[in-house]
Motif scaffolding. Structure first.
Motif, PDB file in Angstrom:
ATOM      1  N   UNK A  53     -19.255   5.072   8.442  1.00  0.00           N
ATOM      2  CA  UNK A  53     -20.545   5.529   8.985  1.00  0.00           C
ATOM      3  C   UNK A  53     -21.710   4.958   8.184  1.00  0.00           C
ATOM      4  N   UNK A  54     -22.490   4.110   8.810  1.00  0.00           N
ATOM      5  CA  UNK A  54     -23.677   3.560   8.152  1.00  0.00           C
ATOM      6  C   UNK A  54     -24.705   4.647   7.887  1.00  0.00           C
ATOM      7  N   UNK A  55     -24.783   5.621   8.804  1.00  0.00           N
ATOM      8  CA  UNK A  55     -25.758   6.696   8.623  1.00  0.00           C
ATOM      9  C   UNK A  55     -25.411   7.527   7.391  1.00  0.00           C
ATOM     10  N   UNK A  56     -24.121   7.774   7.177  1.00  0.00           N
ATOM     11  CA  UNK A  56     -23.705   8.542   6.003  1.00  0.00           C
ATOM     12  C   UNK A  56     -24.037   7.784   4.727  1.00  0.00           C
ATOM     13  N   UNK A  57     -23.810   6.467   4.739  1.00  0.00           N
ATOM     14  CA  UNK A  57     -24.138   5.664   3.560  1.00  0.00           C
ATOM     15  C   UNK A  57     -25.647   5.683   3.289  1.00  0.00           C
ATOM     16  N   UNK A  58     -26.426   5.599   4.385  1.00  0.00           N
ATOM     17  CA  UNK A  58     -27.883   5.664   4.232  1.00  0.00           C
ATOM     18  C   UNK A  58     -28.303   7.005   3.650  1.00  0.00           C
ATOM     19  N   UNK A  59     -27.728   8.084   4.168  1.00  0.00           N
ATOM     20  CA  UNK A  59     -28.087   9.409   3.687  1.00  0.00           C
ATOM     21  C   UNK A  59     -27.692   9.573   2.230  1.00  0.00           C
ATOM     22  N   UNK A  60     -26.521   9.047   1.861  1.00  0.00           N
ATOM     23  CA  UNK A  60     -26.098   9.109   0.461  1.00  0.00           C
ATOM     24  C   UNK A  60     -27.120   8.415  -0.438  1.00  0.00           C
ATOM     25  N   UNK A  61     -27.592   7.250   0.017  1.00  0.00           N
ATOM     26  CA  UNK A  61     -28.607   6.546  -0.763  1.00  0.00           C
ATOM     27  C   UNK A  61     -29.882   7.349  -0.899  1.00  0.00           C
ATOM     28  N   UNK A  62     -30.322   7.965   0.222  1.00  0.00           N
ATOM     29  CA  UNK A  62     -31.542   8.771   0.177  1.00  0.00           C
ATOM     30  C   UNK A  62     -31.410   9.941  -0.793  1.00  0.00           C
ATOM     31  N   UNK A  63     -30.240  10.616  -0.737  1.00  0.00           N
ATOM     32  CA  UNK A  63     -30.033  11.770  -1.602  1.00  0.00           C
ATOM     33  C   UNK A  63     -30.010  11.353  -3.072  1.00  0.00           C
ATOM     34  N   UNK A  64     -29.366  10.242  -3.352  1.00  0.00           N
ATOM     35  CA  UNK A  64     -29.340   9.783  -4.750  1.00  0.00           C
ATOM     36  C   UNK A  64     -30.744   9.361  -5.220  1.00  0.00           C
ATOM     37  N   UNK A  65     -31.555   8.785  -4.311  1.00  0.00           N
ATOM     38  CA  UNK A  65     -32.941   8.442  -4.662  1.00  0.00           C
ATOM     39  C   UNK A  65     -33.741   9.699  -4.967  1.00  0.00           C
ATOM     40  N   UNK A  66     -33.550  10.720  -4.123  1.00  0.00           N
ATOM     41  CA  UNK A  66     -34.264  11.982  -4.348  1.00  0.00           C
ATOM     42  C   UNK A  66     -33.798  12.675  -5.624  1.00  0.00           C
ATOM     43  N   UNK A  67     -32.558  12.404  -6.002  1.00  0.00           N
ATOM     44  CA  UNK A  67     -32.012  13.018  -7.205  1.00  0.00           C
ATOM     45  C   UNK A  67     -32.370  12.226  -8.462  1.00  0.00           C
ATOM     46  N   UNK A  68     -33.079  11.118  -8.292  1.00  0.00           N
ATOM     47  CA  UNK A  68     -33.518  10.323  -9.445  1.00  0.00           C
ATOM     48  C   UNK A  68     -32.515   9.314  -9.923  1.00  0.00           C
ATOM     49  N   UNK A  69     -31.698   8.786  -9.052  1.00  0.00           N
ATOM     50  CA  UNK A  69     -30.698   7.785  -9.436  1.00  0.00           C
ATOM     51  C   UNK A  69     -30.914   6.538  -8.579  1.00  0.00           C
ATOM     52  N   UNK A  70     -31.941   5.707  -8.910  1.00  0.00           N
ATOM     53  CA  UNK A  70     -32.278   4.581  -8.032  1.00  0.00           C
ATOM     54  C   UNK A  70     -31.204   3.515  -7.949  1.00  0.00           C
ATOM     55  N   UNK A  71     -30.400   3.339  -9.017  1.00  0.00           N
ATOM     56  CA  UNK A  71     -29.381   2.294  -8.968  1.00  0.00           C
ATOM     57  C   UNK A  71     -28.299   2.633  -7.938  1.00  0.00           C
ATOM     58  N   UNK A  72     -27.782   3.866  -7.986  1.00  0.00           N
ATOM     59  CA  UNK A  72     -26.744   4.272  -7.017  1.00  0.00           C
ATOM     60  C   UNK A  72     -27.346   4.421  -5.622  1.00  0.00           C
ATOM     61  N   UNK A  73     -28.670   4.753  -5.579  1.00  0.00           N
ATOM     62  CA  UNK A  73     -29.325   4.821  -4.279  1.00  0.00           C
ATOM     63  C   UNK A  73     -29.328   3.451  -3.618  1.00  0.00           C
ATOM     64  N   UNK A  74     -29.633   2.407  -4.391  1.00  0.00           N
ATOM     65  CA  UNK A  74     -29.666   1.076  -3.800  1.00  0.00           C
ATOM     66  C   UNK A  74     -28.273   0.659  -3.342  1.00  0.00           C
ATOM     67  N   UNK A  75     -27.228   1.074  -4.088  1.00  0.00           N
ATOM     68  CA  UNK A  75     -25.869   0.751  -3.644  1.00  0.00           C
ATOM     69  C   UNK A  75     -25.559   1.432  -2.305  1.00  0.00           C
ATOM     70  N   UNK A  76     -26.090   2.681  -2.137  1.00  0.00           N
ATOM     71  CA  UNK A  76     -25.882   3.370  -0.873  1.00  0.00           C
ATOM     72  C   UNK A  76     -26.536   2.630   0.280  1.00  0.00           C
ATOM     73  N   UNK A  77     -27.795   2.155   0.050  1.00  0.00           N
ATOM     74  CA  UNK A  77     -28.487   1.411   1.108  1.00  0.00           C
ATOM     75  C   UNK A  77     -27.773   0.105   1.388  1.00  0.00           C
TER      76      UNK A  77
END
Length: 818
Positions: A53-77
């Protein structure tokens, strides 16, 4: 799964989408509520249910960005885009993340892909507007912000990006229209009122708009600064000062607020307080570079007589803007004025490297060369300045003045050179320079014997040779016959020097015209109903000759400030006479010569002059000490050669030269080498720099005989030498500048010290050196001789000048009536 089921069962194919959809809704609900942990748990479940699911991966990235983890957020995107390369929302979200990480170029590329995939995606347009605005690409920022707003994106920064982008593009009418439209729907937006204050061209409206922003949000610095700037433009200095102080109370380190307060203090005449404000280190800002303010502070300090304070301010200006040739130029002039000519020369050199085709810079550096005695080099540079800018009347005037120090040329050639200045800079037809008053008729009362109004125009109505020579006339003029109005080409100084205050006390009126352009100054003079307007500058520094081309007075004359013609047809008279400007020299000038019986000079000795002592040769075993305290510009090749012959004819004699530039070792070395090339041992030279005027006068006690330069002889310097009992021999030539000392000697009844050749000059000086008895008698009697001569007879000089001016008025009246 159905709620009645008692145990979990494996979901069939139809139930998975339903479960996933419900989970997504719950996850979004948690995200909106800020419950990120719960949202991440559900996101993990969704990923487990559907790993592709691309949407799930996108959401994971958004949540990690909101949680202050930009590196893992970019991996999610990145995973979302791997699963679905055409996923516009993923490109947009990665663009926003990259902007946050300080990667604007990559962010801009991602936003472009997002919009290529989904042209109607509002968040992507909003993000692109922010990106382009931040890179100062205002055209694109305005377009993107406008598109986002049209698509219903209601982000608060979009109106600001749109309006300020239009402002920066200088599309002010569109910016104002858009800003007012936004304010109509959101009247409490302080940021938009602040922007409107920047946009409006009417300063009253701009101040009001900024004031509205302050009322809505008094804790914001920008509206206070904008209001202060608008009030400053309205010249409401106290109110502007208050606005800037309020801004600094909110943010003490705000550079634009500090800059504005310093500007307000400076405009209010408090330049010292402005310097303190700027000297306090604050955050740097491109919008608040204080270089220009430091320069203004330096100029204010100089006007107040605090030269070294001014020099330090000019250094600050040059340090803050090291690539700005103008600030280096101003610092170079200050260093030169302080006697640090080699420093000034270096600064001029670097400034010219930055701006080699700047005619003002070329002119200023040439003037410094003249002061150092490098006249031939200066003339070449001034000719170059005129090639660069043929319309520079200041460069042309400086060239004419520098040429006065050069030997050669006939009277006719010099007259033609001055006429060329007029033809280039002041000749009609020129719509900017009317040659007649409005209506073609002067409104002055033509009564021949009424009290005349005489205007004196100069930048030198101060402690300056012109001021000293004008003072006796102003002190003794007949106030019932003439009213003298001074037009000082300076801004109003807060502390005029003592001589300026004296001159102002003798005048019937006084105007500071330094801030007025020529047309405005001419209008002011015309409004004052001046009958005879007198230039006291000629082609010297800070003259106002173009003003005379406006013909603000019926009669216009030139006197005292410059030893030659102005070359102007608009100036009717040149006041001269005596041996310096005899009636036989009338064809030397473009103006008609008015020859006064005692010439154009009247000298008043300085109060600080010490008593005259005996010749120093009497206590030096008969060794003669020559001296010249003239400008180094007067040390022409002919002067050095003549003085070398004199020193050869008087063995063991010494020569004292005194001038401000000689305080610089580089200049001293140049002068020593020039005399050495002429055969004078440098050990026989005593080269001295600046001292106070009182100390300078006292140093004449060490001089037996003054040497007069050529072709430009001494003026005030010769008068001071004679007053201190130091005689000279003068060799007049065919230009007024070369006849001044001879004129003074003739007025003192010492015509035997006036010679007609180089040989006669050397012989007369040597003869005087060999007759210590006569030298002693001359020294002892010179001061009394001067007191009883026409040179010091102020009342007689004033009567002669008043008579000449009255006769010119009668002549004009007769001409005007016909």
């Amino acid at each position: 799964m159905h709620p009645s089921d008692s145990s979990p069962t494996r979901a069939d194919d139809a139930s998975v989408p339903d479960n996933t959809a419900r989970l997504r809704d719950v996850m979004r609900h948690h995200m909106r509520g800020g419950r990120l942990v719960e949202a991440r748990r559900i996101c993990a479940v969704l990923t487990a249910l559907d790993p592709q699911s691309a949407e799930a991966a996108l959401t994971d990235g958004l949540l990690r960005q909101l949680h202050g983890d930009p590196q893992r957020a970019e991996r999610g995107f990145a995973r979302a885009l791997t699963l679905r390369p055409d996923y516009a929302e993923a490109w947009a979200n990665r663009s926003a993340l990259r902007l946050m990480k300080g990667l604007p170029t990559k962010a801009l590329a991602d936003s472009a892909i997002a919009l290529a995939l989904a042209p109607a995606l509002p968040p992507a347009h909003a993000l692109r507007a922010r990106l382009l605005y931040g890179q100062n690409e205002q055209e694109g920022a305005v377009a993107a912000a406008g598109r986002a707003l049209l698509l219903g994106q209601n982000r608060p920064e979009l109106p600001v990006l749109l309006v300020d982008g239009l402002r920066r593009l200088e599309r002010m009418a569109e910016a104002e229209t858009a800003c007012r439209a936004f304010l109509k729907s959101a009247p409490d937006r302080a940021d938009l009122w602040s922007l409107l204050g920047l946009i409006l061209t009417d300063d009253h409206e701009a101040a009001a708009a900024s004031g509205r922003a302050v009322l809505l949000d008094p804790a914001k610095v920008t509206p206070l600064v904008n209001r202060g700037n608008a009030l400053l433009r309205l010249n409401q200095i106290p109110q502007a000062t208050s606005a800037f102080r309020a801004a600094l109370s909110v943010d003490p380190g705000h550079p634009e607020a500090a800059f504005g307060l310093a500007s307000a203090l400076l405009d209010g005449g408090h330049w010292r307080a402005a310097a303190v404000m700027l000297a306090t280190e604050r955050r740097r800002s491109d919008a608040a570079n204080p270089s220009t303010l430091w320069r203004r502070i330096g100029e204010a300090a100089e006007a107040a007589g605090e030269r070294m304070t001014g020099l330090r301010a000019f250094r600050q200006a040059a340090q803050r803007s090291p690539t700005d040739a103008r600030h280096r130029d101003r610092l170079a002039r200050a260093e030169t004025a302080a006697g640090r000519h080699s420093r000034g020369e270096t600064l001029f050199h670097t400034a010219l490297a930055l701006a080699p085709a700047d005619s003002s810079l070329l002119t200023n550096s040439a003037i410094a060369m003249v002061d150092e005695g490098r006249v031939d080099e200066a003339v070449r540079r001034l000719r170059r300045a005129l090639i660069v800018n043929p319309a520079s009347y200041k460069a042309h005037s400086s060239l004419l003045f520098a040429r006065q120090y050069q030997p050669g040329g006939s009277p006719a050639e010099r007259r033609a050179e001055h006429r060329a200045w007029h033809d280039r800079h002041a000749a009609a037809p020129n719509p900017a320079i009317p040659s007649d008053p409005p209506g073609g008729v002067f409104p002055n009362d033509p009564a021949p014997e009424r009290r005349l109004r005489i205007g004196l125009v100069s930048a030198d109505l101060r402690r300056h040779p012109v001021g000293y020579f004008v003072a006796p006339f102003l002190a003794t003029h007949d106030r019932e016959q003439i009213a003298v109005i001074g037009y000082a080409n300076q801004t109003a100084p807060h502390t005029p020097d003592p001589l300026t205050r004296e001159l102002m006390g003798h005048a019937a009126g006084w105007r500071w015209i330094g801030d007025l352009d020529d047309a405005a100054a001419a209008a002011a003079i015309r409004a004052d109903a001046i009958d005879i307007l007198v230039d006291l500058s000629g082609h010297t520094a800070d003259h106002r000759l173009p003003l005379f081309a406006h013909r603000p007075a019926p009669i216009q004359a030139t006197w005292i400030g410059y030893p030659h013609s102005t070359g102007m047809s608009a100036i009717d008279l040149i006041i001269g006479g005596g041996l310096e400007m005899p009636e036989t020299a009338a064809d030397w000038f473009e103006e008609r010569l008015v020859a006064l019986p005692q010439g154009r000079f009247c000298y008043r000795p300085p109060d600080e002059a010490p008593p005259v002592g005996p010749p120093p040769a009497l206590s030096n075993g008969g060794t003669i000490t020559f001296g010249s305290f003239n400008s180094l510009a007067k040390l022409s090749v002919d002067t050095v050669a003549l003085w070398a012959r004199v020193m050869a004819a008087v063995p063991n004699s010494r020569l004292v030269l005194k001038a401000r530039p000689l305080g610089d070792p580089v200049v001293r070395d140049r002068i020593s080498r020039r005399f050495a090339a002429a055969g004078v041992d440098p050990q026989r030279l005593d080269l001295r720099g600046w001292s106070s005027h009182a100390a300078l006068l006292a140093e004449y006690g060490e001089i037996d005989i003054a040497l007069d330069p050529l072709p430009f002889s001494g003026g005030l310097t010769s008068c001071e030498a004679l007053w201190m009992g130091v005689p000279m021999v003068a060799w007049p030539n065919d230009r007024p500048a070369g006849r001044q000392s001879a004129h003074f000697l003739s007025l003192l009844g010492l015509s035997d010290l006036v010679v007609d050749s180089a040989d006669a000059c050397v012989e007369a000086i040597a003869k005087l050196c060999g007759d210590l008895e006569r030298l002693t008698a001359l020294r002892a009697g010179l001061r009394a001789r001067m007191r009883h001569s026409p040179l010091l007879d102020g009342p007689s000089f004033s009567r002669a000048l008043e008579t000449a001016l009255r006769e010119e008025w009668r002549r004009w009246r007769r001409t005007a009536s016909t």
